[in-house]
Motif scaffolding. Structure first.
Motif, PDB file in Angstrom:
ATOM      1  N   SER A  34       0.821  -1.216   0.000  1.00  0.00           N
ATOM      2  CA  SER A  34       0.000   0.000   0.000  1.00  0.00           C
ATOM      3  C   SER A  34       0.853   1.265   0.000  1.00  0.00           C
ATOM      4  N   GLN A  35       2.097   1.148   0.486  1.00  0.00           N
ATOM      5  CA  GLN A  35       2.986   2.304   0.546  1.00  0.00           C
ATOM      6  C   GLN A  35       3.893   2.416  -0.682  1.00  0.00           C
ATOM      7  N   GLY A  36       3.667   1.560  -1.666  1.00  0.00           N
ATOM      8  CA  GLY A  36       4.349   1.692  -2.944  1.00  0.00           C
ATOM      9  C   GLY A  36       5.697   1.015  -3.069  1.00  0.00           C
ATOM     10  N   PHE A  37       6.073   0.192  -2.093  1.00  0.00           N
ATOM     11  CA  PHE A  37       7.331  -0.544  -2.188  1.00  0.00           C
ATOM     12  C   PHE A  37       7.129  -1.828  -2.993  1.00  0.00           C
ATOM     13  N   PHE A  38       8.200  -2.318  -3.597  1.00  0.00           N
ATOM     14  CA  PHE A  38       8.185  -3.663  -4.153  1.00  0.00           C
ATOM     15  C   PHE A  38       8.274  -4.638  -2.988  1.00  0.00           C
ATOM     16  N   LEU A  39       7.515  -5.718  -3.079  1.00  0.00           N
ATOM     17  CA  LEU A  39       7.424  -6.682  -1.985  1.00  0.00           C
ATOM     18  C   LEU A  39       8.064  -8.011  -2.371  1.00  0.00           C
ATOM     19  N   GLY A  40       8.985  -8.474  -1.544  1.00  0.00           N
ATOM     20  CA  GLY A  40       9.528  -9.818  -1.686  1.00  0.00           C
ATOM     21  C   GLY A  40       9.151 -10.640  -0.470  1.00  0.00           C
ATOM     22  N   LEU A  41       8.863 -11.910  -0.671  1.00  0.00           N
ATOM     23  CA  LEU A  41       8.544 -12.806   0.436  1.00  0.00           C
ATOM     24  C   LEU A  41       9.451 -14.027   0.378  1.00  0.00           C
ATOM     25  N   GLN A  42       9.898 -14.446   1.543  1.00  0.00           N
ATOM     26  CA  GLN A  42      10.777 -15.607   1.648  1.00  0.00           C
ATOM     27  C   GLN A  42      10.065 -16.713   2.404  1.00  0.00           C
ATOM     28  N   MET A  43      10.166 -17.952   1.882  1.00  0.00           N
ATOM     29  CA  MET A  43       9.585 -19.097   2.574  1.00  0.00           C
ATOM     30  C   MET A  43      10.622 -20.199   2.688  1.00  0.00           C
ATOM     31  N   MET A  44      10.376 -21.114   3.638  1.00  0.00           N
ATOM     32  CA  MET A  44      11.254 -22.256   3.821  1.00  0.00           C
ATOM     33  C   MET A  44      10.458 -23.543   3.682  1.00  0.00           C
ATOM     34  N   THR A  45      11.122 -24.585   3.243  1.00  0.00           N
ATOM     35  CA  THR A  45      10.512 -25.911   3.210  1.00  0.00           C
ATOM     36  C   THR A  45      11.254 -26.801   4.199  1.00  0.00           C
ATOM     37  N   GLY A  46      10.579 -27.845   4.660  1.00  0.00           N
ATOM     38  CA  GLY A  46      11.224 -28.814   5.545  1.00  0.00           C
ATOM     39  C   GLY A  46      11.447 -28.346   6.963  1.00  0.00           C
ATOM     40  N   LEU A  47      10.744 -27.306   7.393  1.00  0.00           N
ATOM     41  CA  LEU A  47      10.899 -26.827   8.760  1.00  0.00           C
ATOM     42  C   LEU A  47      10.437 -27.876   9.766  1.00  0.00           C
ATOM     43  N   TYR A  48      10.957 -27.789  10.976  1.00  0.00           N
ATOM     44  CA  TYR A  48      10.554 -28.678  12.063  1.00  0.00           C
ATOM     45  C   TYR A  48       9.032 -28.603  12.233  1.00  0.00           C
ATOM     46  N   GLY A  49       8.373 -29.754  12.141  1.00  0.00           N
ATOM     47  CA  GLY A  49       6.923 -29.807  12.304  1.00  0.00           C
ATOM     48  C   GLY A  49       6.132 -29.567  11.046  1.00  0.00           C
ATOM     49  N   ASP A  50       6.800 -29.238   9.937  1.00  0.00           N
ATOM     50  CA  ASP A  50       6.089 -28.971   8.683  1.00  0.00           C
ATOM     51  C   ASP A  50       5.999 -30.248   7.858  1.00  0.00           C
ATOM     52  N   THR A  51       5.203 -30.198   6.790  1.00  0.00           N
ATOM     53  CA  THR A  51       5.002 -31.324   5.888  1.00  0.00           C
ATOM     54  C   THR A  51       5.071 -30.824   4.454  1.00  0.00           C
ATOM     55  N   LEU A  52       5.095 -31.744   3.498  1.00  0.00           N
ATOM     56  CA  LEU A  52       5.065 -31.352   2.094  1.00  0.00           C
ATOM     57  C   LEU A  52       3.803 -30.562   1.789  1.00  0.00           C
ATOM     58  N   SER A  53       2.669 -31.067   2.250  1.00  0.00           N
ATOM     59  CA  SER A  53       1.407 -30.368   1.988  1.00  0.00           C
ATOM     60  C   SER A  53       1.372 -29.026   2.701  1.00  0.00           C
ATOM     61  N   GLY A  54       2.031 -28.952   3.862  1.00  0.00           N
ATOM     62  CA  GLY A  54       2.084 -27.684   4.579  1.00  0.00           C
ATOM     63  C   GLY A  54       2.892 -26.649   3.822  1.00  0.00           C
ATOM     64  N   ALA A  55       3.980 -27.075   3.200  1.00  0.00           N
ATOM     65  CA  ALA A  55       4.796 -26.147   2.404  1.00  0.00           C
ATOM     66  C   ALA A  55       4.013 -25.645   1.200  1.00  0.00           C
TER      67      ALA A  55
END
Length: 341
Positions: free
Chosen positions: A151-172
């Motif tokens: 909303s403030q006009g910046f370009f937005l980047g998002l970072q995600m991780m796979t395989g985190l403790y407690g996560d699953t393939l479907s969760g990723a």
């Protein structure tokens, strides 16, 4: 023109939490805290190396939680970088930070000093996974910060991780879908690597956590590439950069020096197999034609794709075709039939 960054690392500075997986010194290969003079030195060197290309590059502050560092220190780094943006020598400034370290006031400061792109370390959009990995923020804070940045006009980047403790393939996959719904301008995907000196390292040694294997992670990330790029969201990084520190401190995890190439090759293999099945192509000889830039991707590292097709009964060879665009391919069969994809 390929995007370039003048990367300056601010390791762990300002971060209020010790995430389960985090060892910034290992990930960045940096241990010192940069000062304004270091910014000027790095930018001047980049100007000399890049020439006119610098006008398309950004000065980037990575490695920590930039908007959570001591405010005067943050401003001193920005003040050193901003004159190069103001003069037009560089396109802007890129920073990475935490979702819970963003508000209107800090965005106003960032805009004043020429910041153009803000990357948020979301990592997961599952509150249970975030809590297990001691991230210290919620998925809702990711959504709120992302919306405010856009909303403030910046370009937005998002970072995600796979395989985190407690996560699953479907969760990723669910995380990726929620991140895509926030309409970021770019995404980075980092498979979890277990490092010495982290909580995750302790859990691994105790047998309480085992990261997904390389093949499983390659398959997942190949699907995530399709998901994001299908929505016209570029994935600008896939996997951690190679470094002596990473190889020294890594205990386990799906790391490979050419991880993205493995994922791109898996994507191509999956598409080829899907085309063969959809067109009910019988076993036999096939010729796969691709743009010259895609030959290694089609063949696969150490000819893995050709070997996989052979296991399915297809004797495949890959040939160049200048008329095909990047990622397009044709399959020529005995008898002259052609499948275009």
């Amino acid at each position: 023109m390929r995007h370039a960054n003048v990367a300056l690392f601010v390791p762990n500075n300002g971060c209020p939490h010790a995430c389960s997986f985090c060892s910034q010194k290992t990930i960045t290969g940096k241990a010192f805290q940069p000062e304004a003079a270091d910014v000027v030195s790095a930018v001047e060197t980049a100007l000399s190396d890049l020439g006119q290309k610098s006008k398309f590059a950004e000065i980037a502050f990575f490695g920590g939680s930039f908007t959570a560092v001591e405010r005067n220190y943050m401003i001193s780094l920005l003040e050193a970088a901003y004159p190069y943006v103001k003069s037009g020598s560089f396109a802007g400034i890129r920073i990475s930070t935490r979702p819970d370290a963003i508000d209107r006031e800090v965005l106003s400061v960032l805009r004043e000093y020429g910041v153009t792109t803000i990357e948020l370390g979301a990592q997961s959009m599952d509150d249970r996974v975030l809590e297990l990995n001691e991230r210290g923020h919620t998925a809702e804070q990711v959504r709120t910060a992302a919306a405010l940045i856009r909303s403030q006009g910046f370009f937005l980047g998002l970072q995600m991780m796979t395989g985190l403790y407690g996560d699953t393939l479907s969760g990723a996959v669910a995380t990726a879908k929620q991140i895509a719904a926030l309409n970021p301008d770019c995404v980075r995907i980092y498979p979890t690597i277990v490092l010495k000196g982290t909580k995750l390292g302790e859990l691994y040694r105790e047998g309480k956590y085992c990261p997904p294997g390389l093949e499983e992670t390659v398959g997942l990330c190949a699907n995530l590439l399709d998901l994001f790029e299908g929505k016209h969201i570029p994935v600008i990084r896939l996997g951690l950069h190679a470094s002596p520190e990473l190889e020294r401190d890594m205990l386990a995890g799906p790391w490979h020096p050419a991880f993205r190439e493995l994922c791109e090759s898996r994507r191509m293999l999956d598409r080829i197999i899907r085309a063969l099945r959809e067109n009910q192509v019988p076993e036999g000889n096939i010729t796969i034609r691709v743009n010259p830039t895609g030959v290694s991707v089609a063949v696969g590292q150490k000819k893995r794709n050709l070997q996989a097709l052979s296991a399915l009964g297809y004797s495949a060879k890959v040939e160049r075709n200048l008329s095909l665009k990047q990622r397009e391919f044709q399959i020529d069969l005995d008898g002259g039939k052609r499948i275009c994809c």
